[in-house]
Write a protein that holds these residues in place. Structure first.
Motif, PDB file in Angstrom:
ATOM      1  N   UNK A 117       9.095  -8.563  -3.608  1.00  8.06           N
ATOM      2  CA  UNK A 117       8.118  -7.887  -2.941  1.00  8.06           C
ATOM      3  C   UNK A 117       7.742  -6.429  -3.278  1.00  8.06           C
ATOM      4  N   UNK A 118       8.961  -5.838  -3.317  1.00 12.71           N
ATOM      5  CA  UNK A 118       8.799  -4.421  -3.571  1.00 12.71           C
ATOM      6  C   UNK A 118       8.631  -3.984  -5.300  1.00 12.71           C
ATOM      7  N   UNK A 119       9.322  -4.874  -5.997  1.00 14.10           N
ATOM      8  CA  UNK A 119       9.236  -4.883  -7.447  1.00 14.10           C
ATOM      9  C   UNK A 119       7.802  -5.079  -7.735  1.00 14.10           C
ATOM     10  N   UNK A 120       7.289  -6.320  -7.175  1.00 15.00           N
ATOM     11  CA  UNK A 120       5.720  -6.569  -7.544  1.00 15.00           C
ATOM     12  C   UNK A 120       4.871  -5.431  -7.109  1.00 15.00           C
ATOM     13  N   UNK A 121       4.986  -4.870  -5.959  1.00 14.43           N
ATOM     14  CA  UNK A 121       4.389  -3.669  -5.511  1.00 14.43           C
ATOM     15  C   UNK A 121       4.336  -2.461  -6.519  1.00 14.43           C
ATOM     16  N   UNK A 122       5.474  -2.220  -7.455  1.00 10.50           N
ATOM     17  CA  UNK A 122       5.459  -1.330  -8.434  1.00 10.50           C
ATOM     18  C   UNK A 122       5.067  -1.606  -9.537  1.00 10.50           C
ATOM     19  N   UNK A 123       4.649  -2.861  -9.967  1.00 14.31           N
ATOM     20  CA  UNK A 123       4.476  -3.241 -11.444  1.00 14.31           C
ATOM     21  C   UNK A 123       2.906  -3.298 -11.435  1.00 14.31           C
ATOM     22  N   UNK A 124       2.265  -3.226 -12.702  1.00 16.15           N
ATOM     23  CA  UNK A 124       1.027  -3.412 -12.833  1.00 16.15           C
ATOM     24  C   UNK A 124       0.907  -4.989 -13.289  1.00 16.15           C
ATOM     25  N   UNK A 125      -0.246  -5.637 -12.994  1.00 21.73           N
ATOM     26  CA  UNK A 125      -0.247  -7.018 -13.375  1.00 21.73           C
ATOM     27  C   UNK A 125      -0.233  -7.130 -14.923  1.00 21.73           C
ATOM     28  N   UNK A 126       0.117  -8.343 -15.490  1.00 18.27           N
ATOM     29  CA  UNK A 126       0.449  -9.562 -14.672  1.00 18.27           C
ATOM     30  C   UNK A 126       1.586  -9.701 -13.886  1.00 18.27           C
ATOM     31  N   UNK A 127       2.762  -8.531 -13.991  1.00 17.18           N
ATOM     32  CA  UNK A 127       4.028  -8.674 -13.422  1.00 17.18           C
ATOM     33  C   UNK A 127       3.895  -8.327 -12.137  1.00 17.18           C
ATOM     34  N   UNK A 128       2.612  -7.927 -11.525  1.00 15.79           N
ATOM     35  CA  UNK A 128       2.950  -7.205 -10.337  1.00 15.79           C
ATOM     36  C   UNK A 128       1.315  -7.129  -9.643  1.00 15.79           C
ATOM     37  N   UNK A 129       1.328  -6.268  -8.569  1.00 12.56           N
ATOM     38  CA  UNK A 129       0.054  -6.322  -7.799  1.00 12.56           C
ATOM     39  C   UNK A 129      -0.411  -5.103  -7.722  1.00 12.56           C
ATOM     40  N   UNK A 130       0.073  -3.803  -8.450  1.00 10.83           N
ATOM     41  CA  UNK A 130       0.004  -2.533  -8.500  1.00 10.83           C
ATOM     42  C   UNK A 130      -1.492  -2.385  -9.155  1.00 10.83           C
ATOM     43  N   UNK A 131      -2.635  -1.829  -8.662  1.00 11.37           N
ATOM     44  CA  UNK A 131      -3.944  -1.458  -9.189  1.00 11.37           C
ATOM     45  C   UNK A 131      -3.691  -0.313 -10.019  1.00 11.37           C
ATOM     46  N   UNK A 132      -4.288  -0.418 -11.176  1.00  9.65           N
ATOM     47  CA  UNK A 132      -4.211   0.793 -12.114  1.00  9.65           C
ATOM     48  C   UNK A 132      -4.996   1.922 -11.655  1.00  9.65           C
ATOM     49  N   UNK A 149       0.612  -1.307  -0.156  1.00  5.27           N
ATOM     50  CA  UNK A 149       0.147   0.012   0.008  1.00  5.27           C
ATOM     51  C   UNK A 149       0.911   1.375   0.039  1.00  5.27           C
ATOM     52  N   UNK A 150       1.838   1.425   0.925  1.00  2.00           N
ATOM     53  CA  UNK A 150       2.867   2.538   0.766  1.00  2.00           C
ATOM     54  C   UNK A 150       3.391   2.868  -0.486  1.00  2.00           C
ATOM     55  N   UNK A 151       3.873   1.593  -0.942  1.00  2.00           N
ATOM     56  CA  UNK A 151       4.723   1.860  -2.285  1.00  2.00           C
ATOM     57  C   UNK A 151       3.714   2.244  -3.492  1.00  2.00           C
ATOM     58  N   UNK A 152       2.599   1.706  -3.423  1.00  2.00           N
ATOM     59  CA  UNK A 152       1.455   2.040  -4.650  1.00  2.00           C
ATOM     60  C   UNK A 152       0.874   3.296  -4.322  1.00  2.00           C
ATOM     61  N   UNK A 153       0.948   3.944  -3.138  1.00  2.00           N
ATOM     62  CA  UNK A 153       0.278   5.245  -2.858  1.00  2.00           C
ATOM     63  C   UNK A 153       1.341   6.168  -3.272  1.00  2.00           C
ATOM     64  N   UNK A 154       2.717   5.950  -3.123  1.00  2.00           N
ATOM     65  CA  UNK A 154       3.638   7.037  -3.546  1.00  2.00           C
ATOM     66  C   UNK A 154       3.564   7.069  -5.203  1.00  2.00           C
ATOM     67  N   UNK A 155       3.618   5.953  -5.763  1.00  2.00           N
ATOM     68  CA  UNK A 155       3.755   5.926  -6.958  1.00  2.00           C
ATOM     69  C   UNK A 155       2.512   6.517  -7.933  1.00  2.00           C
ATOM     70  N   UNK A 156       1.238   6.240  -7.031  1.00  2.00           N
ATOM     71  CA  UNK A 156       0.134   6.684  -7.760  1.00  2.00           C
ATOM     72  C   UNK A 156       0.115   8.345  -7.890  1.00  2.00           C
TER      73      UNK A 156
END
Length: 143
Positions: A100-115, A74-81
């Motif tokens: 885990x840090x890289x996954x938080x910063x990438x969009x699916x299918x490579x990561x978990x960041x929501x658009x 959540x912290x990583x996604x919030x900053x990148x957003x």
């Protein structure tokens, strides 16, 4: 673009822990990036957003980066957003934590960041625009 410069050129940046956006704007000229701190500074999402606008309004080509509070999705996604060019993730000590840090910063299918969709942004240098400045491979460093 910043990711291309990061991959090919030595870059020089500065660090801002103070929450006043004027400090970020005054320090940006002459640097490649300004690192806005949320780990050991009183900065929250709102003050980081102000810092981003200040760096973007400053003279020169500096881009805003931020150090996340911790290695939290959540912290990583919030900053990148907010439109940062990248994040520094503190206390990454294992390959699993780095993944885990890289996954938080990438969009699916490579990561978990929501658009988040385009984020409305206003700076002193531009009129209201939309920006989706998230890179697909933000820089992540460990301490």
């Amino acid at each position: 673009m910043f990711p291309d410069r990061l991959a090919s050129d030595p870059l020089v940046g500065t660090w801002v822990s103070l929450s006043d956006p004027a400090v970020a704007e005054m320090t940006a000229p002459g640097f490649d990036f300004v690192m806005l701190d949320t780990e050991h500074a009183p900065n929250d999402t709102e003050t980081i957003a102000d810092g981003i606008r200040a760096v973007e309004a400053a003279d020169g080509d500096a881009v805003p980066l931020a150090r996340a509070l911790d290695n939290d999705l959540g912290a990583i996604k919030r900053l990148l957003d907010l439109g940062l060019a990248g994040v520094m993730v503190p206390m990454v000590e294992t390959p699993e934590e780095a993944a885990a840090a890289v996954e938080a910063a990438k969009y699916p299918p490579e990561g978990r960041a929501a658009s988040p969709g385009p984020a409305p942004r206003t700076t002193a240098a531009t009129s209201p625009t939309t920006s989706s400045a998230r890179t697909t491979r933000p820089p992540c460093w460990s301490r």
